[in-house]
Design a protein around this motif. Structure first.
Motif, PDB file in Angstrom:
ATOM      1  N   ALA A  29       1.977   1.744  -3.432  1.00  0.00           N
ATOM      2  CA  ALA A  29       0.858   2.246  -4.244  1.00  0.00           C
ATOM      3  C   ALA A  29       0.674   3.746  -4.027  1.00  0.00           C
ATOM      4  O   ALA A  29       0.508   4.505  -4.991  1.00  0.00           O
ATOM      5  CB  ALA A  29      -0.421   1.495  -3.891  1.00  0.00           C
ATOM      6  N   ALA A  30       0.711   4.175  -2.775  1.00  0.00           N
ATOM      7  CA  ALA A  30       0.529   5.601  -2.473  1.00  0.00           C
ATOM      8  C   ALA A  30       1.658   6.431  -3.076  1.00  0.00           C
ATOM      9  O   ALA A  30       1.425   7.494  -3.671  1.00  0.00           O
ATOM     10  CB  ALA A  30       0.466   5.801  -0.958  1.00  0.00           C
ATOM     11  N   ILE A  57      -5.527   6.328  -1.545  1.00  0.00           N
ATOM     12  CA  ILE A  57      -5.473   4.876  -1.295  1.00  0.00           C
ATOM     13  C   ILE A  57      -6.221   4.531  -0.005  1.00  0.00           C
ATOM     14  O   ILE A  57      -7.001   3.569   0.044  1.00  0.00           O
ATOM     15  CB  ILE A  57      -4.008   4.386  -1.212  1.00  0.00           C
ATOM     16  N   LEU A  86       0.833  -1.214   0.000  1.00  0.00           N
ATOM     17  CA  LEU A  86       0.000   0.000   0.000  1.00  0.00           C
ATOM     18  C   LEU A  86       0.865   1.261   0.000  1.00  0.00           C
ATOM     19  O   LEU A  86       0.523   2.259  -0.634  1.00  0.00           O
ATOM     20  CB  LEU A  86      -0.934   0.005   1.212  1.00  0.00           C
ATOM     21  N   ALA A 124      -7.283  -0.420  -4.681  1.00  0.00           N
ATOM     22  CA  ALA A 124      -6.154   0.521  -4.647  1.00  0.00           C
ATOM     23  C   ALA A 124      -5.295   0.372  -5.890  1.00  0.00           C
ATOM     24  O   ALA A 124      -4.854   1.359  -6.486  1.00  0.00           O
ATOM     25  CB  ALA A 124      -5.321   0.285  -3.397  1.00  0.00           C
ATOM     26  N   PHE A 125      -5.104  -0.867  -6.301  1.00  0.00           N
ATOM     27  CA  PHE A 125      -4.222  -1.093  -7.444  1.00  0.00           C
ATOM     28  C   PHE A 125      -4.915  -0.820  -8.772  1.00  0.00           C
ATOM     29  O   PHE A 125      -4.257  -0.450  -9.747  1.00  0.00           O
ATOM     30  CB  PHE A 125      -3.627  -2.499  -7.376  1.00  0.00           C
ATOM     31  N   THR A 129      -9.614   2.255  -0.324  1.00  0.00           N
ATOM     32  CA  THR A 129      -9.652   0.888   0.200  1.00  0.00           C
ATOM     33  C   THR A 129     -10.773   0.728   1.218  1.00  0.00           C
ATOM     34  O   THR A 129     -11.529  -0.237   1.168  1.00  0.00           O
ATOM     35  CB  THR A 129      -8.303   0.491   0.836  1.00  0.00           C
ATOM     36  N   LEU A 144      -4.422   2.766  -9.105  1.00  0.00           N
ATOM     37  CA  LEU A 144      -3.025   3.038  -9.435  1.00  0.00           C
ATOM     38  C   LEU A 144      -2.746   2.758 -10.915  1.00  0.00           C
ATOM     39  O   LEU A 144      -2.106   3.568 -11.600  1.00  0.00           O
ATOM     40  CB  LEU A 144      -2.107   2.185  -8.555  1.00  0.00           C
ATOM     41  N   ASP A 158      -7.919  -4.084  -1.255  1.00  0.00           N
ATOM     42  CA  ASP A 158      -6.591  -3.677  -1.713  1.00  0.00           C
ATOM     43  C   ASP A 158      -6.474  -3.749  -3.232  1.00  0.00           C
ATOM     44  O   ASP A 158      -5.655  -3.056  -3.828  1.00  0.00           O
ATOM     45  CB  ASP A 158      -5.517  -4.539  -1.047  1.00  0.00           C
ATOM     46  N   GLY A 197      -1.461  10.592  -2.470  1.00  0.00           N
ATOM     47  CA  GLY A 197      -1.628   9.165  -2.761  1.00  0.00           C
ATOM     48  C   GLY A 197      -2.129   8.408  -1.549  1.00  0.00           C
ATOM     49  O   GLY A 197      -2.994   7.535  -1.656  1.00  0.00           O
ATOM     50  N   LEU A 230       1.389   6.382  -6.907  1.00  0.00           N
ATOM     51  CA  LEU A 230       0.193   7.117  -7.327  1.00  0.00           C
ATOM     52  C   LEU A 230       0.470   8.617  -7.296  1.00  0.00           C
ATOM     53  O   LEU A 230       0.108   9.357  -8.221  1.00  0.00           O
ATOM     54  CB  LEU A 230      -0.979   6.777  -6.396  1.00  0.00           C
TER      55      LEU A 230
END
Lengths: 288, 449
Positions: A228-229, A248, A225, A268-269, A252, A272, A265, A244, A232
């Motif tokens: 991802a943040a 995220i 995560l 989140a992707f 989520t 992204l 999760d 981000g 992003l």
């Protein structure tokens, strides 16, 4: 509606924890050029330092300071002892990614060897619960949100108004040029590792506080995560990481209210991937 | 203008490539971890005369179910130490070795293969939870190695593996037992909250079926991702459904985090909980009690468990064997909880059964001694009942037929080598001691099946 408000509250708390971690991660990545996947493992190691302090009878908030110090020291040691020798040899970035992955396993299994498979909790009160509509947050969660805001403000102040912050930005932008301008880049890199390590320690402790119970592997998914943040928002972008983290965190938790929470999760992707397809440099990356 | 730390003018490839590299590397860590975790020893599986025999504890030592492997190791170390003190098996001393599966079927197969390739004098495998049983039992069986498994998966009720033995009940019976407990306690609205691991997911469908047969209502059914760090939304959904009780098995930090969030979102009041037998473990108690409070857990928690001895001739040697390991291995929680933990009780019995079978068969080869396990467990007419390895060896030396009855009670193997006992209801005291609060009759289970 109640569930939405509840999820919104949960999302804000998750975003707060994620923001502290993501800003530390991206700050270090920007200045040092190392995608440090051992960040999550250091977070949990630091959380256990806070636990040791807490079990000795001290407040968990004091433990968090110890975790920050341990995170800073550990990160500097990680850079000095592991990453710098590889960088001096001119190792490719992917090599350092693999090295950091190896360090993740070494730290994580090292922690597990010491603390075992048992999960632990800090001895602390969550304080009274505040309810407004469906939104429910404990006093401790408000503290975490406040702490996150303070950290973000501190990072903003550091980067924007201090000599150190300007030197960090210069080093991140072009290390050779910064060195030629008289900036002691090696020292800046070390200070950056220390600062990001301190944020890592704080993030590990607030993650453990927020989770209620944690073990040696508790940051495994959280690291994803964080990545991802960071990506992003745009890698290396402190404010991008903050944005981000908010996206995220909220995505989520709010999506979990309406789909199977196990897939939250994934949401989140998906966000992204869409973002990377539209703006490859991330949310704030194109501004540079 | 926002402060920028890094120029990102290099286009999409570096960003995407770096992210993909990071993702691949992160995803790969689990697999690498499994490879990194098992120990090695000289190659070969045949013990030299008088050499050491190895009992392999093939189970999760890392990952969310990391507490299971060490629990079994406590039993293994205790049982083998007692056997060694009684002279060992046919002159061989026994030792235990942990082999980490990470609780992942994909990691478990290479771990099992490495175990066979590198373990000297391997004579018995124990552990094998539902996390990895489906993938490793065929491998173990193909290698003709006896395994006493902890899996409750129902597929082992009807598929014959020659070297597979099980002293724990299938998960569906445990599901019925949990519903029977809910019935006894007068609960009507049931919420299910099980981990997303294989071992926990197998409880759900039988539980839903039994809820219907019992005339109860399924208020909520939430799956808990064991790799997630919070479960507030799941907890909120369950609290909003106002169940009378939550049935759960989610190991690692999950139940502790989840139940503390349920308590928080329920205005500080805990909803009663019924756990599986896996929740009777010092590690589970320690983490959950720390998260929700020991008095809260003591007042609102029940679990099903197989009936185990708490006194009598088999209990004393078992007690001594397990408690001899205090401070050496296992949890830092209430160590006495191991005396009722299914993994400790039934694997202790399994190791003793295998050791006595080797002694009677006069062979440490699984192909030779395996048939004696059933013979010694179920007994033959006129067989002398023995309660420990030492008693069994003494009786065998006198030429007597024996029947082993350990702390898990008498065994009765079916054609699939399953031996299921009867259930009791356990609770925790505020200090973490396990208390028996009632029993579940076979008739109660039949009514729900």
């Amino acid at each position: 509606m109640n569930l939405f408000l509840a999820s919104l509250g949960f999302g804000i708390v998750t975003a707060a924890v994620l923001a502290i971690a993501a800003v530390g991660f991206t700050m270090q990545f920007a200045v040092t050029d190392v995608l440090n996947l051992a960040y999550g493992a250091v977070m949990i190691a630091a959380a256990f330092i806070a636990y040791a302090v807490n079990q000795a009878g001290a407040s968990v908030w004091l433990g968090m300071l110890a975790a920050a110090a341990a995170g800073a020291a550990g990160s500097v040691a990680l850079n000095t002892g592991i990453y710098t020798p590889f960088q001096r040899r001119g190792s490719a970035p992917i090599t350092l990614v693999i090295v950091s992955l190896g360090m993740t396993l070494i730290i994580e299994f090292g922690v597990q060897a010491i603390v075992g498979g048992t999960n632990v909790s800090y001895t602390m009160s969550q304080g009274p619960t505040v309810r407004a509509g469906g939104l429910e947050l404990t006093a401790v969660q408000f503290v975490i949100i406040g702490l996150s805001i303070a950290v973000m403000a501190g990072v903003h102040g550091l980067l924007r108004y201090t000599k150190l912050g300007k030197a960090m930005r210069a080093t991140a932008a072009n290390r050779s040029l910064a060195r030629n301008c008289g900036i002691r880049t090696a020292r800046i890199v070390t200070v950056t590792w220390a600062l990001s390590g301190a944020l890592c320690g704080i993030a590990g402790t607030v993650l453990a506080i927020n989770d209620g119970s944690f073990g040696a592997t508790s940051a495994d998914l959280f690291l994803v995560l964080i990545l991802a943040a960071v990506f992003l928002g745009g890698p290396g972008q402190a404010y991008g990481a903050m944005a981000g983290a908010v996206i995220i965190g909220l995505a989520t938790e709010i999506s979990a209210a309406y789909i199977t929470p196990s897939y939250k999760d994934v949401v989140a992707f998906v966000i992204l991937l869409v973002m990377l397809a539209i703006r490859p440099a991330g949310l704030l990356g194109a501004r540079a | 203008m926002l402060t920028t730390l890094r120029r990102t003018n290099s286009g999409r490839r570096p960003v995407l490539a770096a992210f993909i590299a990071a993702g691949v590397a992160t995803a790969g860590s689990a697999g690498l971890a499994a490879c990194a975790s098992s120990s090695s020893s000289p190659a070969g599986t045949s013990p030299a005369s008088g050499g050491t025999l190895t009992v392999a504890d093939l189970a999760p030592f890392s990952g969310p179910d990391a507490a299971l492997g060490p629990t079994y190791l406590v039993s293994c170390d205790g049982a083998t130490q007692t056997i060694n003190q009684a002279g060992g098996v046919l002159g061989h001393k026994l030792t235990c070795k942990g082999v980490d599966t990470r609780g992942d079927p994909a990691d478990a197969v290479p771990a099992a293969r490495q175990m066979f390739a590198t373990t000297s004098g391997l004579a018995l495998v124990i552990g094998v939870t539902s996390d990895e049983a489906a993938s490793v039992v065929p491998v173990i069986n193909a290698d003709k190695m006896v395994v006493f498994a902890m899996t409750g998966q129902s597929e082992f009720d009807s598929v014959h593996f020659q070297y597979f033995y099980r002293l724990v009940p299938p998960d569906l019976e445990e599901s019925y037992a949990m519903i029977a407990i809910a019935q006894q306690l007068g609960y009507k609205k049931i919420a299910l909250a099980f981990g997303n691991d294989i071992g926990s997911q197998t409880f759900i469908q039988p539980a839903i079926s039994a809820i219907g047969k019992a005339g109860m209502t399924l208020a909520a059914n939430e799956t808990l991702d064991l790799s997630a760090s919070t479960f507030r939304t799941e907890a909120q959904k369950i609290v909003a459904a106002h169940p009378d009780v939550i049935l759960t098995e989610a190991l690692g930090p999950t139940d502790a985090t989840f139940l503390s969030e349920v308590k928080q979102l329920n205005g500080g009041k805990m909803i009663p909980v019924i756990g599986t037998s896996a929740t009777i473990s010092p590690d589970w108690y320690k983490s959950v009690a720390a998260a929700v409070g020991a008095p809260v857990l003591a007042s609102g928690f029940h679990a099903d468990n197989l009936v185990t001895e708490t006194s009598g001739p088999s209990y004393t040697p078992f007690y001594n064997a397990i408690m001899s390991q205090r401070g050496k291995t296992g949890s830092t929680g209430n160590f006495a909880t191991y005396l009722t933990a299914p993994g400790a009780v039934h694997l202790y019995d399994g190791i003793n059964l295998a050791a006595l079978a080797m002694t009677e068969a006069k062979s440490t080869s699984p192909a030779v001694y395996a048939p004696y396990i059933e013979k010694i467990g179920d007994g033959t007419p006129g067989a002398e009942v023995v309660y420990s390895f030492a008693q069994g060896v003494a009786a065998l030396k006198q030429g007597k037929a024996i029947r082993y009855e350990g702390p898990g009670g008498p065994t009765s193997f079916d054609s699939y080598h399953d031996s299921t006992g009867i259930f009791q209801i356990d609770t925790y005291s505020p200090s973490g001691a396990v208390q028996v609060s009632g029993n579940i009759t076979p008739a109660q289970l039949r009514a729900l099946s």
